[in-house]
Motif scaffolding. Structure first.
Motif, mmCIF file in Angstrom:
data_model
loop_
_atom_site.group_PDB
_atom_site.id
_atom_site.type_symbol
_atom_site.label_atom_id
_atom_site.label_comp_id
_atom_site.label_asym_id
_atom_site.label_seq_id
_atom_site.Cartn_x
_atom_site.Cartn_y
_atom_site.Cartn_z
ATOM 1 N N ILE A 64 11.204 18.980 69.897
ATOM 2 C CA ILE A 64 11.876 20.126 70.517
ATOM 3 C C ILE A 64 13.382 19.872 70.559
ATOM 4 O O ILE A 64 14.182 20.789 70.359
ATOM 5 C CB ILE A 64 11.302 20.421 71.917
ATOM 6 N N TYR A 65 13.769 18.617 70.768
ATOM 7 C CA TYR A 65 15.193 18.262 70.723
ATOM 8 C C TYR A 65 15.739 18.556 69.322
ATOM 9 O O TYR A 65 16.799 19.156 69.170
ATOM 10 C CB TYR A 65 15.391 16.786 71.082
ATOM 11 N N LEU A 66 14.985 18.134 68.286
ATOM 12 C CA LEU A 66 15.403 18.384 66.904
ATOM 13 C C LEU A 66 15.511 19.885 66.641
ATOM 14 O O LEU A 66 16.483 20.345 66.043
ATOM 15 C CB LEU A 66 14.442 17.737 65.910
ATOM 16 N N GLN A 67 14.527 20.656 67.102
ATOM 17 C CA GLN A 67 14.560 22.109 66.904
ATOM 18 C C GLN A 67 15.816 22.696 67.545
ATOM 19 O O GLN A 67 16.485 23.540 66.949
ATOM 20 C CB GLN A 67 13.303 22.758 67.497
ATOM 21 N N ASN A 68 16.151 22.239 68.734
ATOM 22 C CA ASN A 68 17.366 22.732 69.391
ATOM 23 C C ASN A 68 18.611 22.316 68.611
ATOM 24 O O ASN A 68 19.572 23.087 68.527
ATOM 25 C CB ASN A 68 17.439 22.235 70.834
ATOM 26 N N PHE A 69 18.610 21.119 68.042
ATOM 27 C CA PHE A 69 19.747 20.668 67.245
ATOM 28 C C PHE A 69 20.009 21.617 66.077
ATOM 29 O O PHE A 69 21.159 21.859 65.702
ATOM 30 C CB PHE A 69 19.524 19.235 66.742
ATOM 31 N N THR A 70 18.925 22.198 65.522
ATOM 32 C CA THR A 70 19.083 23.078 64.358
ATOM 33 C C THR A 70 19.717 24.427 64.701
ATOM 34 O O THR A 70 19.903 25.264 63.821
ATOM 35 C CB THR A 70 17.740 23.321 63.636
ATOM 36 N N TRP A 76 24.666 23.861 61.343
ATOM 37 C CA TRP A 76 24.915 24.942 60.393
ATOM 38 C C TRP A 76 26.120 24.663 59.506
ATOM 39 O O TRP A 76 26.145 25.097 58.347
ATOM 40 C CB TRP A 76 25.005 26.290 61.108
ATOM 41 N N SER A 77 27.081 23.905 59.994
ATOM 42 C CA SER A 77 28.197 23.488 59.124
ATOM 43 C C SER A 77 27.677 22.565 58.033
ATOM 44 O O SER A 77 28.071 22.669 56.870
ATOM 45 C CB SER A 77 29.275 22.773 59.944
ATOM 46 N N TRP A 78 26.784 21.652 58.411
ATOM 47 C CA TRP A 78 26.176 20.737 57.441
ATOM 48 C C TRP A 78 25.373 21.532 56.400
ATOM 49 O O TRP A 78 25.475 21.276 55.197
ATOM 50 C CB TRP A 78 25.281 19.728 58.165
ATOM 51 N N VAL A 79 24.588 22.502 56.864
ATOM 52 C CA VAL A 79 23.791 23.332 55.944
ATOM 53 C C VAL A 79 24.710 24.040 54.959
ATOM 54 O O VAL A 79 24.437 24.060 53.752
ATOM 55 C CB VAL A 79 22.923 24.360 56.720
ATOM 56 N N LYS A 80 25.796 24.598 55.459
ATOM 57 C CA LYS A 80 26.717 25.335 54.592
ATOM 58 C C LYS A 80 27.269 24.434 53.491
ATOM 59 O O LYS A 80 27.291 24.813 52.318
ATOM 60 C CB LYS A 80 27.865 25.916 55.424
ATOM 61 N N VAL A 81 27.695 23.229 53.855
ATOM 62 C CA VAL A 81 28.252 22.293 52.874
ATOM 63 C C VAL A 81 27.179 21.828 51.892
ATOM 64 O O VAL A 81 27.390 21.820 50.681
ATOM 65 C CB VAL A 81 28.903 21.084 53.586
ATOM 66 N N GLY A 90 20.630 25.962 48.200
ATOM 67 C CA GLY A 90 19.450 25.175 48.506
ATOM 68 C C GLY A 90 19.769 23.783 49.001
ATOM 69 O O GLY A 90 20.864 23.257 48.788
ATOM 70 N N ILE A 91 18.799 23.195 49.707
ATOM 71 C CA ILE A 91 18.870 21.807 50.168
ATOM 72 C C ILE A 91 17.504 21.187 49.891
ATOM 73 O O ILE A 91 16.479 21.734 50.310
ATOM 74 C CB ILE A 91 19.180 21.723 51.681
ATOM 75 N N ASN A 92 17.481 20.048 49.207
ATOM 76 C CA ASN A 92 16.197 19.418 48.916
ATOM 77 C C ASN A 92 15.855 18.364 49.981
ATOM 78 O O ASN A 92 16.657 18.061 50.865
ATOM 79 C CB ASN A 92 16.170 18.829 47.501
ATOM 80 N N GLY A 93 14.662 17.803 49.873
ATOM 81 C CA GLY A 93 14.198 16.826 50.857
ATOM 82 C C GLY A 93 15.094 15.610 50.965
ATOM 83 O O GLY A 93 15.342 15.110 52.069
ATOM 84 N N ASN A 94 15.586 15.101 49.849
ATOM 85 C CA ASN A 94 16.474 13.938 49.889
ATOM 86 C C ASN A 94 17.778 14.253 50.601
ATOM 87 O O ASN A 94 18.335 13.409 51.297
ATOM 88 C CB ASN A 94 16.749 13.419 48.476
ATOM 89 N N GLU A 95 18.262 15.478 50.436
ATOM 90 C CA GLU A 95 19.482 15.877 51.137
ATOM 91 C C GLU A 95 19.228 16.015 52.635
ATOM 92 O O GLU A 95 20.061 15.624 53.453
ATOM 93 C CB GLU A 95 20.032 17.184 50.546
ATOM 94 N N PHE A 96 18.046 16.542 53.013
ATOM 95 C CA PHE A 96 17.716 16.627 54.436
ATOM 96 C C PHE A 96 17.638 15.240 55.066
ATOM 97 O O PHE A 96 17.958 15.063 56.239
ATOM 98 C CB PHE A 96 16.407 17.384 54.670
ATOM 99 N N LEU A 99 20.832 14.092 56.779
ATOM 100 C CA LEU A 99 21.306 14.789 57.972
ATOM 101 C C LEU A 99 21.481 13.808 59.134
ATOM 102 O O LEU A 99 20.548 13.107 59.509
ATOM 103 C CB LEU A 99 20.316 15.898 58.367
ATOM 104 N N LYS A 100 22.679 13.768 59.672
ATOM 105 C CA LYS A 100 22.978 12.912 60.823
ATOM 106 C C LYS A 100 22.766 13.731 62.092
ATOM 107 O O LYS A 100 23.322 14.814 62.241
ATOM 108 C CB LYS A 100 24.424 12.419 60.769
ATOM 109 N N ILE A 101 21.966 13.189 62.997
ATOM 110 C CA ILE A 101 21.646 13.871 64.249
ATOM 111 C C ILE A 101 22.140 13.019 65.411
ATOM 112 O O ILE A 101 21.813 11.835 65.495
ATOM 113 C CB ILE A 101 20.125 14.093 64.386
ATOM 114 N N SER A 102 22.916 13.619 66.283
ATOM 115 C CA SER A 102 23.364 12.938 67.486
ATOM 116 C C SER A 102 22.189 12.910 68.469
ATOM 117 O O SER A 102 21.729 13.962 68.917
ATOM 118 C CB SER A 102 24.549 13.690 68.099
#
Length: 153
Positions: A64-70, A76-81, A90-96, A99-102
């Motif tokens: 749920i923390y991860l879902q809120n992070f999204t 969304w800045s990371w997704v855009k880049v 598109g973003i593939n699994g290796n790119e996901f 993803l750095k999560i605080s």
């Protein structure tokens, strides 16, 4: 959740059944980056090939923390880049995986944060329901007053 559901007729469908806490991410197109956290109350669901399924290690990361992070600007800045491509975004699994999560240091703190945010979402939903009710009430009153059916004295 849409009311008109369909079934999956494939011999391997059991490999794609979502379990509580699973999160799926749209990996291509206009919806790239959008996510969904599966809940048992949504019924039996499977995910498709245009989605990436993530199962968190619940000892390290609260789903749920991860879902809120999204929902954050950082995400969304990371997704855009990451999704910039010529043609279809598109973003593939290796790119996901990059993803750095605080993340707070303990799962307990993550859970408390997630619960607080969920409580706030519930409060907002309640207020939105009240707003809808009052807007309808106002519409009815306007109809009565502006057509002369009801007069103010």
């Amino acid at each position: 959740m849409p009311e008109n559901r369909t079934s999956v007729n494939h011999s391997l469908f059991e490999n794609y059944i979502l379990e509580p806490g699973d999160i799926v991410f749209a990996r291509t197109g206009a919806s790239v980056g959008k996510s969904y956290l599966y809940k048992e109350t949504d019924g039996l669901l499977v995910y498709a090939g245009f989605l990436i399924k993530v199962k968190t290690n619940s000892e390290i990361l609260d789903p749920i923390y991860l879902q809120n992070f999204t929902t954050t600007g950082t995400y969304w800045s990371w997704v855009k880049v990451m999704s910039m491509r010529s043609g279809q975004p598109g973003i593939n699994g290796n790119e996901f995986k990059q993803l750095k999560i605080s993340v707070p240091p303990t799962i307990d703190e993550q859970t408390r944060i997630a619960q607080t945010l969920s409580d706030m979402d519930d409060e907002i939903a309640g207020l939105e329901q009240k707003l809808t009710k009052y807007k309808r009430l106002k519409q009815g009153m306007m109809q009565e007053l502006l057509t002369g059916k009801t007069r103010l004295i």
